[in-house]
Scaffold this motif. Structure first.
Motif, PDB file in Angstrom:
ATOM      1  N   TYR A 107       0.855  -1.180   0.000  1.00  0.00           N
ATOM      2  CA  TYR A 107       0.000   0.000   0.000  1.00  0.00           C
ATOM      3  C   TYR A 107       0.888   1.227   0.000  1.00  0.00           C
ATOM      4  O   TYR A 107       1.604   1.486   0.951  1.00  0.00           O
ATOM      5  CB  TYR A 107      -0.904  -0.017   1.231  1.00  0.00           C
ATOM      6  CG  TYR A 107      -1.822   1.160   1.334  1.00  0.00           C
ATOM      7  CD1 TYR A 107      -2.855   1.325   0.442  1.00  0.00           C
ATOM      8  CD2 TYR A 107      -1.639   2.117   2.338  1.00  0.00           C
ATOM      9  CE1 TYR A 107      -3.708   2.404   0.542  1.00  0.00           C
ATOM     10  CE2 TYR A 107      -2.486   3.186   2.444  1.00  0.00           C
ATOM     11  CZ  TYR A 107      -3.522   3.326   1.550  1.00  0.00           C
ATOM     12  OH  TYR A 107      -4.369   4.408   1.659  1.00  0.00           O
ATOM     13  N   GLY A 108       0.879   1.991  -1.060  1.00  0.00           N
ATOM     14  CA  GLY A 108       1.672   3.203  -1.113  1.00  0.00           C
ATOM     15  C   GLY A 108       2.793   3.114  -2.127  1.00  0.00           C
ATOM     16  O   GLY A 108       2.876   2.205  -2.940  1.00  0.00           O
ATOM     17  N   PHE A 109       3.691   4.108  -2.089  1.00  0.00           N
ATOM     18  CA  PHE A 109       4.777   4.239  -3.037  1.00  0.00           C
ATOM     19  C   PHE A 109       6.100   4.108  -2.308  1.00  0.00           C
ATOM     20  O   PHE A 109       6.186   4.301  -1.092  1.00  0.00           O
ATOM     21  CB  PHE A 109       4.690   5.603  -3.738  1.00  0.00           C
ATOM     22  CG  PHE A 109       3.499   5.718  -4.654  1.00  0.00           C
ATOM     23  CD1 PHE A 109       3.650   5.598  -6.021  1.00  0.00           C
ATOM     24  CD2 PHE A 109       2.226   5.936  -4.151  1.00  0.00           C
ATOM     25  CE1 PHE A 109       2.566   5.704  -6.865  1.00  0.00           C
ATOM     26  CE2 PHE A 109       1.128   6.045  -4.982  1.00  0.00           C
ATOM     27  CZ  PHE A 109       1.311   5.931  -6.346  1.00  0.00           C
ATOM     28  N   ASP A 110       7.136   3.799  -3.088  1.00  0.00           N
ATOM     29  CA  ASP A 110       8.458   3.603  -2.512  1.00  0.00           C
ATOM     30  C   ASP A 110       9.171   4.943  -2.359  1.00  0.00           C
ATOM     31  O   ASP A 110       9.092   5.815  -3.221  1.00  0.00           O
ATOM     32  CB  ASP A 110       9.307   2.687  -3.398  1.00  0.00           C
ATOM     33  CG  ASP A 110       8.799   1.258  -3.360  1.00  0.00           C
ATOM     34  OD1 ASP A 110       8.337   0.842  -2.292  1.00  0.00           O
ATOM     35  OD2 ASP A 110       8.850   0.579  -4.395  1.00  0.00           O
ATOM     36  N   VAL A 179      -6.994   7.597   6.476  1.00  0.00           N
ATOM     37  CA  VAL A 179      -7.253   6.730   7.627  1.00  0.00           C
ATOM     38  C   VAL A 179      -6.037   5.829   7.810  1.00  0.00           C
ATOM     39  O   VAL A 179      -5.895   4.809   7.133  1.00  0.00           O
ATOM     40  CB  VAL A 179      -8.535   5.900   7.424  1.00  0.00           C
ATOM     41  CG1 VAL A 179      -8.782   5.010   8.625  1.00  0.00           C
ATOM     42  CG2 VAL A 179      -9.726   6.819   7.188  1.00  0.00           C
ATOM     43  N   ALA A 180      -5.135   6.233   8.698  1.00  0.00           N
ATOM     44  CA  ALA A 180      -3.936   5.442   8.965  1.00  0.00           C
ATOM     45  C   ALA A 180      -4.147   4.489  10.127  1.00  0.00           C
ATOM     46  O   ALA A 180      -3.667   3.368  10.115  1.00  0.00           O
ATOM     47  CB  ALA A 180      -2.751   6.372   9.253  1.00  0.00           C
ATOM     48  N   ARG A 181      -4.873   4.955  11.145  1.00  0.00           N
ATOM     49  CA  ARG A 181      -5.139   4.121  12.318  1.00  0.00           C
ATOM     50  C   ARG A 181      -6.648   3.952  12.447  1.00  0.00           C
ATOM     51  O   ARG A 181      -7.367   4.925  12.729  1.00  0.00           O
ATOM     52  CB  ARG A 181      -4.562   4.780  13.572  1.00  0.00           C
ATOM     53  CG  ARG A 181      -3.057   4.638  13.679  1.00  0.00           C
ATOM     54  CD  ARG A 181      -2.465   5.617  14.640  1.00  0.00           C
ATOM     55  NE  ARG A 181      -2.422   6.953  14.054  1.00  0.00           N
ATOM     56  CZ  ARG A 181      -1.691   7.948  14.545  1.00  0.00           C
ATOM     57  NH1 ARG A 181      -0.962   7.763  15.617  1.00  0.00           N
ATOM     58  NH2 ARG A 181      -1.693   9.132  13.964  1.00  0.00           N
ATOM     59  N   ALA A 236       2.773  -2.260   7.079  1.00  0.00           N
ATOM     60  CA  ALA A 236       3.145  -3.331   8.013  1.00  0.00           C
ATOM     61  C   ALA A 236       3.477  -2.756   9.388  1.00  0.00           C
ATOM     62  O   ALA A 236       3.118  -3.336  10.423  1.00  0.00           O
ATOM     63  CB  ALA A 236       4.335  -4.108   7.454  1.00  0.00           C
ATOM     64  N   ALA A 237       4.145  -1.605   9.399  1.00  0.00           N
ATOM     65  CA  ALA A 237       4.470  -0.976  10.679  1.00  0.00           C
ATOM     66  C   ALA A 237       3.207  -0.556  11.414  1.00  0.00           C
ATOM     67  O   ALA A 237       3.076  -0.752  12.627  1.00  0.00           O
ATOM     68  CB  ALA A 237       5.385   0.231  10.450  1.00  0.00           C
ATOM     69  N   PHE A 238       2.261   0.015  10.666  1.00  0.00           N
ATOM     70  CA  PHE A 238       0.999   0.411  11.292  1.00  0.00           C
ATOM     71  C   PHE A 238       0.244  -0.816  11.795  1.00  0.00           C
ATOM     72  O   PHE A 238      -0.395  -0.769  12.862  1.00  0.00           O
ATOM     73  CB  PHE A 238       0.136   1.186  10.306  1.00  0.00           C
ATOM     74  CG  PHE A 238       0.487   2.652  10.233  1.00  0.00           C
ATOM     75  CD1 PHE A 238       0.215   3.493  11.297  1.00  0.00           C
ATOM     76  CD2 PHE A 238       1.083   3.177   9.104  1.00  0.00           C
ATOM     77  CE1 PHE A 238       0.523   4.834  11.240  1.00  0.00           C
ATOM     78  CE2 PHE A 238       1.402   4.518   9.034  1.00  0.00           C
ATOM     79  CZ  PHE A 238       1.128   5.345  10.101  1.00  0.00           C
ATOM     80  N   ASP A 239       0.306  -1.928  11.027  1.00  0.00           N
ATOM     81  CA  ASP A 239      -0.357  -3.157  11.475  1.00  0.00           C
ATOM     82  C   ASP A 239       0.275  -3.666  12.767  1.00  0.00           C
ATOM     83  O   ASP A 239      -0.432  -4.126  13.680  1.00  0.00           O
ATOM     84  CB  ASP A 239      -0.275  -4.225  10.391  1.00  0.00           C
ATOM     85  CG  ASP A 239      -1.130  -3.885   9.178  1.00  0.00           C
ATOM     86  OD1 ASP A 239      -2.043  -3.045   9.336  1.00  0.00           O
ATOM     87  OD2 ASP A 239      -0.886  -4.438   8.092  1.00  0.00           O
ATOM     88  N   ASN A 240       1.618  -3.577  12.842  1.00  0.00           N
ATOM     89  CA  ASN A 240       2.293  -4.001  14.072  1.00  0.00           C
ATOM     90  C   ASN A 240       1.896  -3.112  15.252  1.00  0.00           C
ATOM     91  O   ASN A 240       1.643  -3.605  16.364  1.00  0.00           O
ATOM     92  CB  ASN A 240       3.811  -3.960  13.874  1.00  0.00           C
ATOM     93  CG  ASN A 240       4.292  -5.018  12.896  1.00  0.00           C
ATOM     94  OD1 ASN A 240       3.639  -6.049  12.727  1.00  0.00           O
ATOM     95  ND2 ASN A 240       5.413  -4.768  12.248  1.00  0.00           N
ATOM     96  N   VAL A 244       0.029  -4.349  18.580  1.00  0.00           N
ATOM     97  CA  VAL A 244       0.536  -4.055  19.922  1.00  0.00           C
ATOM     98  C   VAL A 244      -0.491  -3.261  20.728  1.00  0.00           C
ATOM     99  O   VAL A 244      -0.703  -3.503  21.925  1.00  0.00           O
ATOM    100  CB  VAL A 244       1.873  -3.300  19.828  1.00  0.00           C
ATOM    101  CG1 VAL A 244       2.332  -2.844  21.206  1.00  0.00           C
ATOM    102  CG2 VAL A 244       2.947  -4.190  19.194  1.00  0.00           C
ATOM    103  N   SER A 245      -1.145  -2.316  20.058  1.00  0.00           N
ATOM    104  CA  SER A 245      -2.162  -1.512  20.736  1.00  0.00           C
ATOM    105  C   SER A 245      -3.308  -2.396  21.221  1.00  0.00           C
ATOM    106  O   SER A 245      -3.815  -2.231  22.342  1.00  0.00           O
ATOM    107  CB  SER A 245      -2.691  -0.425  19.809  1.00  0.00           C
ATOM    108  OG  SER A 245      -1.658   0.437  19.395  1.00  0.00           O
TER     109      SER A 245
END
Length: 345
Positions: A107-110, A179-181, A236-240, A244-245
């Motif tokens: 999801y997104g660009f490099d 919508v990131a979170r 992936a970082a947001f999913d992690n 954790v949240s």
């Protein structure tokens, strides 16, 4: 002689008809040249007429009469009610930012190692990074100014879009753009910021175009379509973070449950201790009341005095004392001497 006259007459006729044909051809050419000055401006367009390179007039839809070229030249432009589509990314020389097929699952660009290739990545107010794909729709408000700055319109518009995007993204958190979170998606403040993002971006673009060094470009941005995304790998970082949240929330919920159970047990123990203390206190009060009932009864009798109480006590105590002797001799109270004869049992 006659033959010479005949030949000269034929030559004259040929020249006459030649000149007439030439004049007719020139007239046709003149008519054709003049007809090029008649044109029709279709609905949805407007015409800018320049005379020897200088802007002479601007005309709307309808029949347009001009001097034929090269005296006057007509340039057709979209009318002020039409929107012209422009993609600022079309001016990029290197389109390496386009997502590849191998990256289609992310999801997104490099983000490129070359900072110049990260033109469309912007920092948000909370330190996040967002990629914007912008499509601008503008209207020509001043055809003359647009024609003068025609070669600089798109580069200037691209710079205005980038500057406006920098300011707009810096004034918002990442959740105020996309919508990131998910846990914060429904918060009213972020919803309002996401809804006003495109409007604020268009307003800033127009503001920068209006102050473009004092030179108007003759355009106004009507709307902007924006597709916001986060860089590849950030999902992936947001999913992690979300996992954790959720784990933290679960542990906190368990801790709150345990604390509530312990609080309820403490309240119950406190209530039991209070009940026992109340019962013991009531029992003590009842015992004290029972022991003091005689005294209170005496105190409640009318005419009860201290001497009466003493006499009553004497009578009660004297009976038990006299029960210890065998014989008692009683003499008159006025006798000069009293003889007690007491025999032990």
């Amino acid at each position: 002689m006659k033959q010479d006259e005949l030949q000269s007459g034929l030559l004259g006729d040929v020249l006459t008809w030649s000149f007439r044909l030439l004049f007719a051809l020139v007239a046709l050419l003149m008519l054709a040249w003049g007809a090029t000055g008649v044109s029709r401006v279709s609905p949805g367009n407007q015409a800018v007429v320049t005379r020897f390179g200088q802007i002479a007039r601007v005309r709307g839809p309808g029949l347009l009469l001009t001097w034929p070229a090269p005296v006057e030249h007509v340039t057709l432009l979209p009318s002020g009610s039409r929107q012209v589509q422009f993609s600022p990314e079309s001016l990029e020389q290197d389109r390496s930012q386009v997502r590849s097929e191998a990256d289609s699952t992310t999801y997104g660009f490099d983000v490129s190692d070359d900072a110049r290739q990260n033109t469309w990545f912007f920092m948000t107010g909370d330190g996040g990074l967002v990629h914007l794909k912008v499509m601008v729709f503008y209207q020509i408000t001043d055809p003359a100014a647009w024609l003068i700055a025609a070669d600089h319109i798109e580069p200037a518009l691209r710079r205005a879009v980038i500057a406006a995007a920098v300011s707009t993204c810096a004034s918002r958190d990442l959740d105020g753009i996309l919508v990131a979170r998910p846990e914060r998606a429904g918060e009213a403040s972020f919803v309002a910021k996401r809804e006003s993002f495109r409007t604020d971006l268009v307003s800033l673009i127009n503001s920068r175009l209006a102050t473009n060094g004092g030179a108007g470009l003759g355009i106004r941005v009507a709307r902007a379509d924006v597709v916001a995304s986060i860089p590849s790998g950030a999902k992936a970082a947001f999913d992690n973070v979300l996992s954790v949240s959720q784990q933290v929330e679960r542990v906190v919920a368990q801790a709150r449950t345990a604390a509530e159970l312990r609080r309820q047990a403490s309240v119950q123990s406190k209530e039991n201790a209070l009940d026992q203390a109340r019962a013991l206190a009531q029992e003590t009060v009842n015992t004290a009341e029972a022991k003091s009932a005689f005294v209170r009864a005496l105190g409640n009798q009318p005419g009860m005095s201290r001497q009466t109480v003493l006499n009553q006590l004497y009578r009660e105590r004297a009976g038990s004392v006299l029960g210890l002797v065998d014989k008692v001799d009683v003499v008159p109270i006025h006798a000069t001497s009293i003889l007690y004869s007491v025999t032990s049992p």
